[in-house]
Scaffold this active site. Structure first.
Site, PDB file in Angstrom:
ATOM      1  N   PHE A 128      -4.694   1.104  -9.559  1.00  0.00           N
ATOM      2  CA  PHE A 128      -5.419   1.670  -8.425  1.00  0.00           C
ATOM      3  C   PHE A 128      -4.528   2.673  -7.724  1.00  0.00           C
ATOM      4  O   PHE A 128      -3.407   2.360  -7.349  1.00  0.00           O
ATOM      5  CB  PHE A 128      -5.865   0.599  -7.422  1.00  0.00           C
ATOM      6  CG  PHE A 128      -6.641   1.197  -6.268  1.00  0.00           C
ATOM      7  CD1 PHE A 128      -7.968   1.569  -6.425  1.00  0.00           C
ATOM      8  CD2 PHE A 128      -6.034   1.433  -5.044  1.00  0.00           C
ATOM      9  CE1 PHE A 128      -8.682   2.160  -5.381  1.00  0.00           C
ATOM     10  CE2 PHE A 128      -6.738   2.020  -3.985  1.00  0.00           C
ATOM     11  CZ  PHE A 128      -8.067   2.378  -4.163  1.00  0.00           C
ATOM     12  N   ASP A 215       3.996   4.197  -7.758  1.00  0.00           N
ATOM     13  CA  ASP A 215       3.079   4.021  -6.631  1.00  0.00           C
ATOM     14  C   ASP A 215       3.465   2.723  -5.939  1.00  0.00           C
ATOM     15  O   ASP A 215       3.115   1.631  -6.384  1.00  0.00           O
ATOM     16  CB  ASP A 215       1.627   3.981  -7.148  1.00  0.00           C
ATOM     17  CG  ASP A 215       0.616   3.787  -6.012  1.00  0.00           C
ATOM     18  OD1 ASP A 215       1.024   3.351  -4.918  1.00  0.00           O
ATOM     19  OD2 ASP A 215      -0.582   4.058  -6.241  1.00  0.00           O
ATOM     20  N   LYS A 244       0.443   2.460   3.361  1.00  0.00           N
ATOM     21  CA  LYS A 244       0.120   1.168   3.973  1.00  0.00           C
ATOM     22  C   LYS A 244       1.065   0.661   5.083  1.00  0.00           C
ATOM     23  O   LYS A 244       0.833   0.930   6.236  1.00  0.00           O
ATOM     24  CB  LYS A 244      -0.058   0.129   2.867  1.00  0.00           C
ATOM     25  CG  LYS A 244      -1.296   0.455   2.006  1.00  0.00           C
ATOM     26  CD  LYS A 244      -1.869  -0.734   1.287  1.00  0.00           C
ATOM     27  CE  LYS A 244      -3.295  -0.464   0.854  1.00  0.00           C
ATOM     28  NZ  LYS A 244      -3.461   0.016  -0.518  1.00  0.00           N
TER      29      LYS A 244
HETATM   30  C1  PLP Z   1      -4.119   1.194  -1.057  1.00  0.00           C
HETATM   31  C2  PLP Z   1      -3.529   1.848  -2.233  1.00  0.00           C
HETATM   32  C3  PLP Z   1      -3.711   3.216  -2.483  1.00  0.00           C
HETATM   33  C4  PLP Z   1      -4.603   4.093  -1.639  1.00  0.00           C
HETATM   34  O1  PLP Z   1      -4.179   4.214  -0.323  1.00  0.00           O
HETATM   35  P1  PLP Z   1      -5.191   4.819   0.786  1.00  0.00           P
HETATM   36  O2  PLP Z   1      -4.333   4.875   2.024  1.00  0.00           O
HETATM   37  O3  PLP Z   1      -6.348   3.892   0.899  1.00  0.00           O
HETATM   38  O4  PLP Z   1      -5.581   6.164   0.319  1.00  0.00           O
HETATM   39  C5  PLP Z   1      -3.069   3.761  -3.581  1.00  0.00           C
HETATM   40  N1  PLP Z   1      -2.303   3.014  -4.384  1.00  0.00           N
HETATM   41  C6  PLP Z   1      -2.114   1.694  -4.182  1.00  0.00           C
HETATM   42  C7  PLP Z   1      -1.228   0.929  -5.113  1.00  0.00           C
HETATM   43  C8  PLP Z   1      -2.730   1.066  -3.109  1.00  0.00           C
HETATM   44  O5  PLP Z   1      -2.587  -0.259  -2.937  1.00  0.00           O
END
Ligand code: PLP
Length: 395
Positions: A128, A215, A244
């Site tokens: 994701f 990420d 986050k």
């Molecule tokens: C939450 C998340 C995203 C997206 O972040 P947003 O602030 O909602 O755009 C991308 N990568 C990972 C691994 C995430 O947990």
């Protein structure tokens, strides 16, 4: 009454009015234990005084100027992030998806600089990376992509936790410029790869001159018991994205780069109106200072271990519990069948949990959670899991 909000979320029937540490209070002042933290955002809990004071003080002086000018708190935050991560420089934005967009653009420009006309990035199944067009194209979830074709090109997908698959893809496609991967897959089901997975990706990227891009939007900022999850492996990526927990609820994203990757963007290549503004950066500086002052990253390991061994005790012998896994305070309890209704059952018992990938209960408690709250979390949720698995068709 019809809502004027676009129905992009299936919301639970509850509205919170205030919070205090790991507690949230609804409009009738009922108290709920928060084991979600706004999806790994509020690691310092709710209404932390350090964040409150930082944003109050900053708002007395300046909220926003522009990246047309110098921004002292942005410089300070970049210094702190570089020091804590071992990376060289930072691009600031406002969300995780935007941080990944910056990383994707970096990788493409890196390729073009080497004469690769259609650079491709290797991404993982069940990954994701966000909801913008490029990041949903990178995401390994058909549901998220459904209805949004044509997708952004230039992503090659391989299974997670399979270095051979990456190697084969690199050999098959001569246009690969980067590998983008989560150190632990969050939305994909709290999937923890082999201990040396990142080390092997590092070697492979070195061997083939690829950018290793992590990420760390969910795993970063202390969640797994290190400031960044790659620090468990003793390696450095070329690019790393954060969001986050960085602002504890004040929106901020960051794309960190190192070495050759730190030299790719030049003036005019990328931008953001709000990115790195004084308000967001002062919140993030307060978060980083508090993680150190309260020793919260070490506590993530201790508390995460304690929570998981307590769950293992309480759930042992339940044949429907497939696995209990964690790194620090990123915790997954996988059942043998879909269990999203547990979210509702927990809510009725004043506990907030999340279920991801249908069968995995995901717990992301604030790092400041105390022993009593941990005991309550384990007791309430274990009881609900036993009930749920004995009577799977009751709600
Ligand atoms: C939450 C998340 C995203 C997206 O972040 P947003 O602030 O909602 O755009 C991308 N990568 C990972 C691994 C995430 O947990």
């Amino acid at each position: 009454m019809t809502s004027h909000i676009m129905p992009t979320y299936g919301r639970l029937p509850i509205t919170f009015e205030r919070g205090e540490g790991a507690w949230l209070f609804d409009q009738n002042n009922n108290r709920y234990l928060d084991a979600v933290s706004g999806i790994a955002v509020c690691s310092l809990g709710h209404a932390h005084p350090a964040v409150h004071q930082a944003i109050c003080k900053q708002s007395e002086k300046l909220l926003h100027t522009s990246n047309l000018y110098g921004i002292a708190v942005q410089e300070q935050l970049a210094d702190k992030l570089a020091e804590k991560s071992g990376m060289d420089n930072v691009f600031f934005c406002n969300s995780g998806a935007e941080a990944n967009e910056a990383a994707i653009k970096l990788a493409r420009k890196y390729g073009h600089e080497q004469g690769i006309e259609n650079p491709a990035i290797i991404v993982m199944e069940k990954s994701f990376h966000g909801r913008t067009l490029a990041t949903l194209s990178a995401t390994g979830n058909a549901k998220i992509q459904q209805g949004f074709a044509p997708l952004v090109e230039g992503f090659i997908r391989v299974p997670y936790n399979d270095v051979n698959a990456i190697e084969q893809a690199v050999e098959l496609h001569k246009n690969v410029v980067a590998v983008l991967v989560e150190p632990i897959q969050g939305e994909g089901g709290v999937n923890i790869p082999a201990a040396d997975y990142l080390n092997q990706i590092r070697s492979l990227c070195d061997q083939h001159n690829l950018l290793m891009m992590l990420d760390e939007i969910q795993t970063g900022v202390g969640r797994t018991g290190k400031f960044l999850a790659f620090q468990h492996n003793g390696i450095l990526p070329d690019v790393c994205t954060l969001a986050k927990a960085l602002g504890n609820g004040v929106p901020i994203g960051a794309c960190l780069a190192r070495g050759k990757a730190a030299k790719i963007f030049t003036a005019g290549n990328h931008g953001s109106t709000f990115g790195g503004n004084p308000l967001a950066c002062s919140a993030a500086l307060a978060v980083l200072a508090t993680l150190d002052a309260e020793n919260l990253i070490e506590q993530a390991t201790q508390k995460g271990d304690a929570i998981c061994s307590a769950f293992k005790d309480r759930l042992q012998g339940n044949a429907h519990v497939v696995d209990i896994r964690h790194k620090g305070m990123m915790i997954g309890i996988e059942l043998d069948s879909p269990c999203t209704e547990l979210v509702h059952a927990a809510l009725q018992n004043n506990l907030l949990i999340n279920v991801t990938s249908e069968k995995t209960i995901r717990l992301l408690p604030p790092l400041i959670i105390n022993q009593q709250q941990i005991a309550q979390l384990v007791e309430t949720l274990s009881t609900l899991i036993h009930k749920h698995t004995d009577t799977p068709y009751e709600s």
